[in-house]
Design an enzyme around this catalytic site. Structure first.
Site, PDB file in Angstrom:
ATOM      1  CE1 TYR A 186      -7.499   1.106  -7.825  1.00 51.28           C
ATOM      2  CE2 TYR A 186      -8.706   1.667  -5.833  1.00 51.28           C
ATOM      3  CZ  TYR A 186      -7.696   1.930  -6.736  1.00 51.28           C
ATOM      4  OH  TYR A 186      -6.869   3.016  -6.543  1.00 51.28           O
ATOM      5  CE1 TYR A 214      -2.626   4.058  -4.508  1.00 54.14           C
ATOM      6  CE2 TYR A 214      -0.308   3.610  -4.094  1.00 54.14           C
ATOM      7  CZ  TYR A 214      -1.319   4.000  -4.947  1.00 54.14           C
ATOM      8  OH  TYR A 214      -1.033   4.324  -6.260  1.00 54.14           O
ATOM      9  CG  PHE A 271       0.382  -2.760 -10.055  1.00 55.45           C
ATOM     10  CD1 PHE A 271       0.039  -4.052 -10.420  1.00 55.45           C
ATOM     11  CD2 PHE A 271       0.535  -2.482  -8.693  1.00 55.45           C
ATOM     12  CE1 PHE A 271      -0.140  -5.044  -9.448  1.00 55.45           C
ATOM     13  CE2 PHE A 271       0.348  -3.456  -7.721  1.00 55.45           C
ATOM     14  CZ  PHE A 271       0.008  -4.740  -8.100  1.00 55.45           C
ATOM     15  CD  GLU A 272      -4.106   3.453  -8.112  1.00 55.90           C
ATOM     16  OE1 GLU A 272      -3.282   4.115  -7.463  1.00 55.90           O
ATOM     17  OE2 GLU A 272      -5.140   3.945  -8.594  1.00 55.90           O
ATOM     18  CB  VAL A 273      -3.810  -3.398  -4.930  1.00 59.36           C
ATOM     19  CG1 VAL A 273      -4.926  -4.133  -4.186  1.00 59.36           C
ATOM     20  CG2 VAL A 273      -3.320  -4.228  -6.110  1.00 59.36           C
TER      21      VAL A 273
END
EC number: 2.4.1.131
Length: 385
Positions: A186, A214, A271-273
């Site tokens: 995500y 991460y 903001f993180e993927v």
């Protein structure tokens, strides 16, 4: 069989062409066809899409990565979220057409859903958060929680009840939502955020091919008064579960004294993927449950950012954590604005290098580079202070 005249022949041939085209499209799984279908439907149900569930650990049939954007938002956040999504669509997703999951503790209204279905290039899905994930668990004293909010009224979000529910939800539940179970990766997007630069590669493909779990753009120090017992609770958990600590981890990113204390550094999670297999795994699941039973989300003001950051830094090998230096990003008041001319030109960055927060003293990204032994960009010293 009767012989057809010229006009009838042309009509018959045209009809056959149309029928053939419809058949071809109905058996095509390319992005153009997927986009046309996705524009006409949305998913409001809190059930797993069985057509996608079979691809949770692989690519979807159209070649996209098994990934989605996710936004936790309220109906009143609509127009602040529109600008954020427009930025991501223009700078990245128009090329890839990844889906977008919207989550809310109340049902989304028709205006919100109509605007979002028009705005995103993938499929828009709308989910309601289960009540048990956005309420007080049975072991929490609501009287004590209310007193905490009163005592913390002079601390940012210290008096907010909804903020605490949000932090707890982002820490331990969003990746369990039925709509999110369709996906592995995500990218989190929040209202009032902005991409400064084009993203000229598939972020999710990069994560998978490079074994990253991460990724972040901005780091910062947490307010110590919001997490007074988080580190001690973490140490207590590790003492009981020493097997969760990864070899070659990023301990030195979160502690300057061999785990005695927390240096307050964290990845800014607006903001993180990330790979949800990590959050769904045994180590993090046990960690969140331990924290949740301790009560600090309500008796203090534990944020999902330090919780995610401590876990990713300690439970993952350091090569599975990644900094996206080329993704220019803004969430007030901080910017990740690339300072290298080559990066700025290649990605059409529209931000002032002097506004970059990366190398400032209150950022922790300089420490991240030092811990991982990464080379800093030329001229970074001019952007400190």
């Amino acid at each position: 069989m009767a012989r057809l005249n010229g006009k009838a022949t042309r009509i018959a041939v045209f009809s056959l062409v149309i029928i053939g085209l419809i058949f071809f499209l109905s058996n095509t799984s390319g992005p153009t066809y997927v986009q046309s279908v996705n524009k006409t439907k949305s998913n409001d149900a809190n059930v797993v899409d069985q057509s996608q569930k079979s691809s949770v650990n692989g690519l979807f049939p159209d070649g996209r990565e098994n990934a989605t954007f996710v936004s936790l938002a309220r109906n009143e956040d609509l127009w602040e979220l529109v600008s954020a999504i427009r930025s991501v669509e223009d700078r990245f997703n128009v090329k890839y057409k990844y889906d977008w999951v919207f989550l809310n503790n109340e049902p989304f209204n028709d205006e919100f859903k109509t605007v979002m279905k028009t705005l995103v290039s993938g499929e828009a899905k709308f989910g309601v958060i289960p009540k048990e994930h956005w309420s007080y668990p049975e072991w929490i004293s609501q009287e004590k929680a209310a007193q905490t909010r009163h005592d913390m009224k002079n601390i940012i979000y210290g008096s907010s009840e909804s903020y605490r529910h949000m932090c707890r939800y982002e820490s331990g539940f969003f990746y369990r939502h039925p709509l999110m179970l369709n996906y592995k990766y995500y990218w989190r997007v929040e209202p009032s955020t902005l991409l400064h630069c084009d993203v000229n590669f598939d972020v999710f493909k990069f994560m998978r091919e490079n074994n990253k779990d991460y990724a972040f753009t901005i780091t910062i120090h947490e307010f110590v008064d919001t997490i007074k017992t988080l580190w001690q609770t973490t140490k207590d958990f590790i003492k009981e579960n020493p097997e969760v600590i990864a070899k070659d981890n990023l301990e030195k990113f979160v502690s300057n004294d061999g785990m005695e204390s927390y240096n307050l550094c964290h990845y800014w999670t607006n903001f993180e993927v990330a790979n949800m297999d990590f959050w769904r795994g045994e180590a993090y699941s046990k960690y969140f449950e331990y924290l949740d039973k301790n009560g600090g989300f309500f008796y203090e003001r534990w944020g999902d950012a330090p919780v995610h950051s401590i876990a990713a830094s300690l439970f993952l090998p350091q090569d599975r954590v990644h900094y996206f230096k080329e993704i220019g990003y803004f969430h007030g008041p901080y910017h990740n604005c690339p300072i290298e001319d080559s990066v700025r030109e290649e990605n059409k960055c529209m931000c002032k290098p002097n506004d970059d927060f990366t190398w400032k003293d209150y950022s922790c990204t300089r420490l991240y580079h030092d811990v991982k032994g990464l080379q800093k960009p030329k001229g970074w010293e001019k952007h400190t202070g």
